[in-house]
Scaffold this motif. Structure first.
Motif, PDB file in Angstrom:
ATOM      1  N   SER A   1       0.817  -1.229   0.000  1.00  0.00           N
ATOM      2  CA  SER A   1       0.000   0.000   0.000  1.00  0.00           C
ATOM      3  C   SER A   1       0.849   1.276   0.000  1.00  0.00           C
ATOM      4  CB  SER A   1      -0.944   0.018   1.211  1.00  0.00           C
ATOM      5  OG  SER A   1      -1.682  -1.158   1.281  1.00  0.00           O
ATOM      6  N   MET A   2       1.872   1.278  -0.835  1.00  0.00           N
ATOM      7  CA  MET A   2       2.725   2.468  -0.911  1.00  0.00           C
ATOM      8  C   MET A   2       2.875   2.965  -2.351  1.00  0.00           C
ATOM      9  SD  MET A   2       3.732   3.450   2.098  1.00  0.00           S
ATOM     10  CE  MET A   2       5.139   4.483   1.776  1.00  0.00           C
TER      11      MET A   2
ATOM     12  N   ALA B   1       3.678   6.577  -3.117  1.00  0.00           N
ATOM     13  CA  ALA B   1       4.925   7.153  -2.594  1.00  0.00           C
ATOM     14  C   ALA B   1       6.110   7.009  -3.551  1.00  0.00           C
ATOM     15  CB  ALA B   1       5.265   6.481  -1.262  1.00  0.00           C
TER      16      ALA B   1
ATOM     17  N   ASP C   1       8.256   9.930  -3.762  1.00  0.00           N
ATOM     18  CA  ASP C   1       8.559  10.596  -2.486  1.00  0.00           C
ATOM     19  C   ASP C   1       9.984  10.291  -2.043  1.00  0.00           C
ATOM     20  OD1 ASP C   1       6.011  11.499  -2.466  1.00  0.00           O
ATOM     21  OD2 ASP C   1       5.294  10.186  -0.862  1.00  0.00           O
TER      22      ASP C   1
ATOM     23  N   LEU D   1       9.133  10.044   4.617  1.00  0.00           N
ATOM     24  CA  LEU D   1       8.206   8.978   5.027  1.00  0.00           C
ATOM     25  C   LEU D   1       8.299   8.721   6.530  1.00  0.00           C
ATOM     26  CD1 LEU D   1       8.848   6.391   2.145  1.00  0.00           C
ATOM     27  CD2 LEU D   1       7.143   8.211   2.217  1.00  0.00           C
ATOM     28  N   SER D   2       7.218   8.199   7.104  1.00  0.00           N
ATOM     29  CA  SER D   2       7.237   7.837   8.529  1.00  0.00           C
ATOM     30  C   SER D   2       7.984   6.512   8.692  1.00  0.00           C
ATOM     31  CB  SER D   2       5.807   7.690   9.031  1.00  0.00           C
ATOM     32  OG  SER D   2       5.216   6.540   8.439  1.00  0.00           O
TER      33      SER D   2
ATOM     34  N   GLN E   1       6.071   3.685   7.189  1.00  0.00           N
ATOM     35  CA  GLN E   1       6.078   3.724   5.713  1.00  0.00           C
ATOM     36  C   GLN E   1       7.428   3.251   5.168  1.00  0.00           C
ATOM     37  OE1 GLN E   1       4.882   7.879   5.380  1.00  0.00           O
ATOM     38  NE2 GLN E   1       2.979   7.259   4.389  1.00  0.00           N
TER      39      GLN E   1
ATOM     40  N   ARG F   1       7.562  -0.438   5.299  1.00  0.00           N
ATOM     41  CA  ARG F   1       6.758  -1.060   4.233  1.00  0.00           C
ATOM     42  C   ARG F   1       7.474  -0.970   2.889  1.00  0.00           C
ATOM     43  NH1 ARG F   1       1.027   1.242   4.162  1.00  0.00           N
ATOM     44  NH2 ARG F   1       1.635   2.789   5.709  1.00  0.00           N
ATOM     45  N   VAL F   2       8.118   0.165   2.643  1.00  0.00           N
ATOM     46  CA  VAL F   2       8.882   0.313   1.395  1.00  0.00           C
ATOM     47  C   VAL F   2      10.039  -0.693   1.370  1.00  0.00           C
ATOM     48  CG1 VAL F   2      10.460   1.851   0.142  1.00  0.00           C
ATOM     49  CG2 VAL F   2       8.274   2.724   0.957  1.00  0.00           C
TER      50      VAL F   2
ATOM     51  N   GLY G   1       0.487   0.878  13.453  1.00  0.00           N
ATOM     52  CA  GLY G   1       1.499   0.628  12.423  1.00  0.00           C
ATOM     53  C   GLY G   1       2.136  -0.740  12.596  1.00  0.00           C
TER      54      GLY G   1
END
Lengths: 269, 248
Positions: B128-129, B132, B135, B140-141, B144, B147-148, B174
């Motif tokens: 779900s990125m 991004a 970006d 990013l947090s 995030q 996840r990346v 998260g």
């Protein structure tokens, strides 16, 4: 006046060499800035003084001696870093003053060296020869091939060493390769910019690009552009105004950096 | 190498760093296609163990085999293993975008092929990125970025995925997302998952095997069978209040 200047063979040689080395310093500078290794570049530049002094003492080409000495220092630091638990800046804190101290003592022992000291410290475009152009081209080809074939790996190491290692990348080997490339470019650039200011020409273009860009590829592109402008404008100005080449090139670069800093501040405001 | 060969086999591993024994003679197997969790207090040697398995530390005593290959020859099987280090800190000035990170994994000299581009998009969609892609990583947090990195780690279709505290520094929701995602990916792709985790509830819920570490291996087996309040108290040096232990 400017066109006349371009007709002088000494200026043509200096300009060609400057532009080639400007591109190399700009690209390697991106890695230096991102890895926070400007102290290393400084250490290599200053250790080249010892190489030059040794070359004069042993009656060999001082710049060739500087190149060899810089490569040896880079390899020594890379090896120590690999086998020691000490941080790079600590190792450099030992290497850097030791190399300078040795250089100063050899300078004292070498008759006639002191008269050339200013040109070694701040650069002198009159000293650039055809051999320097050929050497610059050879180094540019070697560095170019290495960066094209290994650039992505070097960038990954720069981003995160553990991630790179886990992907099977031989990090120490690539680090050594990078340090040797940097040492070679620094040693060969001393004639133009001088020992004192060499770090500035590596750091300023990349730092300027970092202020203006948001991706790796654009950072490299802008760094090269800034370096070429600094070399071109700086060298022309130095010749027209009878100023030393190294400081003039660096001042042009610093002006570009200051402008980029203001632009970045205005953008984020 | 037979089908029954464990994904990772550690025999009598001892790790000594700066004259201090960090890992003391431990042996265990990580079965293929399952999730193995390593738990232990701070300083127990969990991250050192993982790094040692990957051959990221100087040579140690004992043997480690990954997919039947000695980890000294790690480069031979590096393509089958993915590792996500503990909370990667991205410098605020580091000009690397999500796409730029994926570019670094492409074997192409410049850029990436359309097939690789498609794969990047598929994997970013999985975590779900998708939005991004352009970006910068530093914007990013923590969740995030994890996840990346998870998507990035799947690019080369690894058989083993090793994660060092994948939810460290991430808020509760998260953390849930990361672990649920990991479980889904593990099940879909039959991955061997080896992860360090502090969340005992997560270990109980997702792990097929748990390894309790505090320099020595204090337990190894099914979480519901080997984890007890007594063991955890011994391991952490104090009662672990929130641990819900239900024997099956």
């Amino acid at each position: 006046m400017m066109l006349e200047l371009l007709l002088f063979p000494f200026f043509q040689r200096a300009l060609i060499t400057g532009l080639i080395l400007g591109v190399l310093m700009a690209v390697l500078g991106v890695f230096v800035v991102l890895r926070r290794m400007s102290f290393f570049a400084d250490a290599i530049g200053h250790s080249a003084l010892t190489g030059i002094a040794l070359g004069l003492l042993l009656k060999t080409d001082p710049f060739f001696a500087a190149l060899v000495f810089a490569l040896l220092v880079a390899a020594g630091i890379a090896l120590l870093r690999h086998y020691s638990h000490l941080h790079l800046d600590t190792l450099l804190g030992v290497f850097f003053p030791a190399a300078v101290a040795l250089g100063v003592i050899i300078v004292q022992l070498t008759p006639g060296f002191q008269t050339d000291l200013v040109s070694f410290l701040f650069g002198d475009i009159l000293t650039v020869s055809n051999v320097d152009i050929v050497t610059s081209i050879i180094i540019a080809i070697v560095v170019g091939v290495i960066l094209v074939t290994s650039g992505k790996r070097l960038l990954l190491i720069t981003f995160n060493e553990a991630l790179a290692r886990s992907q099977g990348i031989a990090v120490p080997r690539y680090e050594l390769l990078f340090l040797l490339m940097l040492a070679a470019v620094i040693a060969i650039s001393i004639k133009l910019v001088g020992i004192i200011l060499i770090t500035a020409m590596i750091v300023i273009p990349a730092a300027t690009a970092q202020n203006l860009t948001r991706s790796m590829s654009s950072m490299i592109g802008v760094s090269v552009a800034v370096s070429l402008i600094a070399v071109l404008v700086g060298m022309l100005s130095s010749a027209l105004l009878s100023l030393p080449s190294g400081p003039t090139v660096v001042l042009v670069g610093a002006t570009l950096f200051a402008t980029s800093f203001l632009v970045a501040r205005l953008r984020s405001a | 190498m037979t089908v029954t060969t464990p994904a990772i086999s550690v025999k009598h591993l001892t790790v000594i760093l700066d004259d201090q024994t960090i890992i003391d003679d431990i042996s265990f197997d990580v079965p293929r296609g399952q999730t193995t969790a390593i738990i232990g207090p701070n300083g127990a040697g969990k991250s050192v163990l993982v790094k040692s398995i990957l051959g990221l530390l100087p040579s140690q005593h004992g043997t480690v085999q990954i997919l039947g290959t000695d980890h000294k020859h790690y480069r031979k099987i590096a393509n089958q293993v993915s590792y996500i280090p503990q909370s990667i800190e991205v410098d605020k000035n580091f000009p690397l975008t999500v796409r730029g990170l994926f570019l670094l994994k492409s074997p192409q000299r410049f850029g990436m092929s359309s097939v690789e581009e498609q794969r990047m998009n598929t994997l970013l969609k999985l975590v779900s990125m998708t939005k991004a892609t352009t970006d910068r990583l530093n914007t990013l947090s923590g969740g995030q970025i994890q996840r990346v990195l998870l998507a990035y780690s799947l690019v080369n279709k690894p058989t083993i995925l090793i994660l060092d505290e994948p939810a460290a520094g991430i808020d509760i929701s998260g953390q849930e997302t990361i672990y649920a995602l990991l479980q889904r990916i593990q099940e879909q792709r039959k991955l061997t998952l080896l992860l360090i985790s502090h969340e005992l509830d997560v270990v109980m819920r997702y792990a097929n095997q748990v390894l309790c570490l505090n320099k020595k291996l204090l337990c190894a087996g099914l979480p519901r069978e080997v984890l007890s309040n007594e063991l955890l108290t011994e391991m952490y040096g104090q009662p672990v209040g929130h641990f819900k232990h239900n024997h099956a």
